[in-house]
Design an enzyme around this catalytic site. Structure first.
Site, PDB file in Angstrom:
ATOM      1  N   LYS A  79      -0.170   3.659  -2.651  1.00 33.46           N
ATOM      2  CA  LYS A  79      -1.213   4.664  -2.460  1.00 33.46           C
ATOM      3  C   LYS A  79      -0.637   6.072  -2.325  1.00 33.46           C
ATOM      4  O   LYS A  79      -1.339   7.059  -2.552  1.00 33.46           O
ATOM      5  CB  LYS A  79      -2.061   4.328  -1.234  1.00 33.46           C
ATOM      6  CG  LYS A  79      -2.927   3.078  -1.374  1.00 33.46           C
ATOM      7  CD  LYS A  79      -3.814   2.902  -0.155  1.00 33.46           C
ATOM      8  CE  LYS A  79      -4.764   1.722  -0.309  1.00 33.46           C
ATOM      9  NZ  LYS A  79      -4.104   0.423  -0.096  1.00 33.46           N
ATOM     10  N   SER A 100       0.789  -1.232   0.000  1.00 38.97           N
ATOM     11  CA  SER A 100       0.000   0.000   0.000  1.00 38.97           C
ATOM     12  C   SER A 100       0.817   1.276   0.000  1.00 38.97           C
ATOM     13  O   SER A 100       0.241   2.371   0.012  1.00 38.97           O
ATOM     14  CB  SER A 100      -0.970   0.013   1.185  1.00 38.97           C
ATOM     15  OG  SER A 100      -2.161  -0.644   0.841  1.00 38.97           O
ATOM     16  N   SER A 153      -6.212   2.984   4.701  1.00 41.37           N
ATOM     17  CA  SER A 153      -5.637   2.256   3.554  1.00 41.37           C
ATOM     18  C   SER A 153      -6.720   1.536   2.762  1.00 41.37           C
ATOM     19  O   SER A 153      -6.678   0.324   2.552  1.00 41.37           O
ATOM     20  CB  SER A 153      -4.580   1.256   4.045  1.00 41.37           C
ATOM     21  OG  SER A 153      -3.717   0.893   2.997  1.00 41.37           O
TER      22      SER A 153
END
Length: 537
Positions: A89, A86, A333
């Site tokens: 992101k 993640s 997340s």
């Protein structure tokens, strides 16, 4: 656990790190000796931290840079391309702020085939989505109320959901098939329901309580429940000392859910999240129920269709601005939000709400910011795909470059904050680095897949020196090395150019709960929310 060197004449400071429960012991050494070199000591300490047995055979890309002095304080494998999980992101969110703008909103409308001046829609009613990830059940109720307030009481035709703003590819081809039932791999649609306050899209809440006696069925419910979902309850209540074995699954390709296993008599309630098949259809049925509650009768079926160009608009809803939507997206997340933003960028720039059209917007956006984007391979927006590759030095370059953007303050606010217990502040770091100099100090993005873990962000040293860091671990076995990452972050929070701070004891290893079993929040992990679960994550 290795026993580290003993530093003579040191004052020992104890800091409790709550990752999954861990302890870091640090040793502060005043800069009394002429040969003291705080930067050399920092590098030696980070090397020692990374020598933890949990990372045996793993590859770690690590880089630390001072924003105040501009020098690189530590680097290891910084140019090695690794799976970022993640941490991807960070790129997606920054690109979205550049391409869409911080004030971007998602628009959801309800339109009729013709102007229902007499209160009757002679034809079909359309609900049109553009990807709003915050369309809660209450939001659908508000739209239905607006339709009713316009004077509409009856629809002679069908209620049709128009999700053509995005394509109909629901799941990324790189995602693992076994993840499909779980909320972190929900199907992506331009019209979807946010099932909870965390704004998890494309899912339903599963709640369960034990029955009134041993052998009685467990009380299981799906929320929001609609006509396009079914639930078969094969579960039962066990003895008070029995283990919880309850599970709720659906077969791929449909919305037939089955509850099996059981809960102990008198035991705690159970909750989790499960994805739905075709979230557009689920959203349409949620809206149909909302219309019925408002007294609007639809004579036809609930289905999908494309809104005519000359349709008469009856209701409209704008989401919060993107700068506000970043909070649940980045703090928790949220994978679905990342993919929605990718497709939204594609639609707004190339007129195509696809992964391909959106992904090609990311690198030019980062280039415009001045980030040095080298060797990046981005397959999706969330980092769930194992086709993503990212270098630690690229993450660092982005963290540095975004500081010059007018929306940097909002973007920084969206990052999780170590040790802050409010979930919309601490996010995926709320239970980490508690009681250390990193608490309330470190702002960073987490990342987890099986064998992949990352932590990248900002930290302020003891003397107020601002630093950026990126830690990407690949190839480790067992649970994610979050305590190792935390030890590095705490070490940076203690860093001073005028006094050396030495790591004395590394924190112990602990396991991490599976996301779907964590009681902290329904269906969510106390750590990261993008895991591909194997044995542990």
């Amino acid at each position: 656990m290795p026993v580290s060197r003993v530093i003579p004449h040191a004052q020992t400071l104890l800091f409790a790190i709550t990752t999954s429960a861990a302890l870091v012991v640090s040793t502060a050494v005043p800069a009394a000796a002429d040969d003291s070199d705080p930067i050399a000591d920092l590098r030696e300490d980070i090397d020692e931290i990374l020598d933890d047995p949990s990372l045996e055979g793993a590859t770690s890309g690590v880089v630390v840079r001072s924003l105040d002095e501009g020098d690189t304080l530590y680097t290891r494998n910084a140019t090695t391309r690794l799976l970022p999980a993640s941490n991807m992101k960070l790129l997606t969110s920054a690109a979205a702020m550049d391409v869409l703008g911080p004030d971007y909103t998602f628009r959801t409308t309800v339109s009729a085939d013709e102007d229902p001046s007499d209160g009757v829609v002679d034809g079909d009613l359309y609900i049109v989505g553009t990807g709003d990830p915050s369309l809660s059940v209450d939001a659908f109720s508000d739209l239905a109320e607006e339709v009713a307030d316009s004077g509409v009481t009856e629809v002679t035709g069908d209620l049709l959901a128009d999700d053509t703003w995005f394509d109909d590819t629901r799941l990324h081809p790189d995602w693992e098939e076994g993840d499909e039932p779980y909320y972190y791999a929900a199907q992506i649609s331009a019209l979807t329901v946010a099932a909870n306050e965390d704004l998890d899209t494309g899912v339903v809440n599963v709640t369960a309580t034990p029955g009134y006696r041993v052998g009685a069925p467990v009380n299981v419910a799906l929320e929001p429940m609609t006509d396009n979902l079914s639930l078969t309850n094969e579960s039962s209540t066990g003895t008070p000392d029995s283990a919880r074995t309850l599970d709720v699954r659906r077969k791929s390709g449909g919305n037939a859910f089955t509850a099996t296993g059981g809960l102990p008599l008198g035991g705690a309630p159970y909750s989790t999240l499960r994805t739905v098949h075709e979230p557009t259809d689920h959203a349409a049925h949620v809206f149909a129920d909302a219309l019925a509650e408002e007294g609007v009768k639809v004579h036809g079926e609930v289905g999908r269709g494309t809104t005519p160009a000359d349709a008469d608009e009856l209701a409209v809803r704008h989401s919060d601005e993107l700068s506000d939507l970043l909070i649940p997206f980045m703090k928790l997340s949220n994978n679905g939000h990342a993919e929605i933003l990718i497709k939204a960028m594609g639609r707004e720039t190339l007129g195509k709400g696809t992964w391909q059209a959106g992904l090609v917007q990311v690198k030019p956006a980062l280039d415009r910011m001045g980030a040095e984007v080298k060797g990046v391979r981005q397959a999706d927006g969330s980092g769930l795909s194992r086709g993503n590759l990212l270098r630690a030095d690229v993450v660092l370059s982005l963290l540095d470059a975004v500081r010059d953007e007018p929306w940097y303050g909002a973007w920084l606010t969206s990052l999780p904050v170590a040790g802050e217990q409010d979930r919309m502040v601490g996010g995926t770091l709320r239970n980490r680095m508690v009681g250390t100099p990193a608490e309330g100090n470190v702002r960073a993005k987490t990342g987890t897949l099986t064998g992949v873990s990352a932590l990248s962000g900002y930290v302020t040293g003891t003397d107020g020196e601002e630093m950026v860091f990126s830690i990407i671990n690949n190839g480790h076995k067992g649970s994610a090395p979050r305590d190792v990452q935390d030890a590095i972050a705490v070490r940076l929070a203690e860093f001073s150019r005028t006094a050396s701070t030495r790591v004395d004891v590394l924190p112990p290893r602990h396991g991490t709960p599976r996301a779907q079993d964590t009681p902290d929040a329904p269906g969510r992990s106390t750590g990261d929310l993008e895991c591909t679960w194997a044995e542990a994550c």
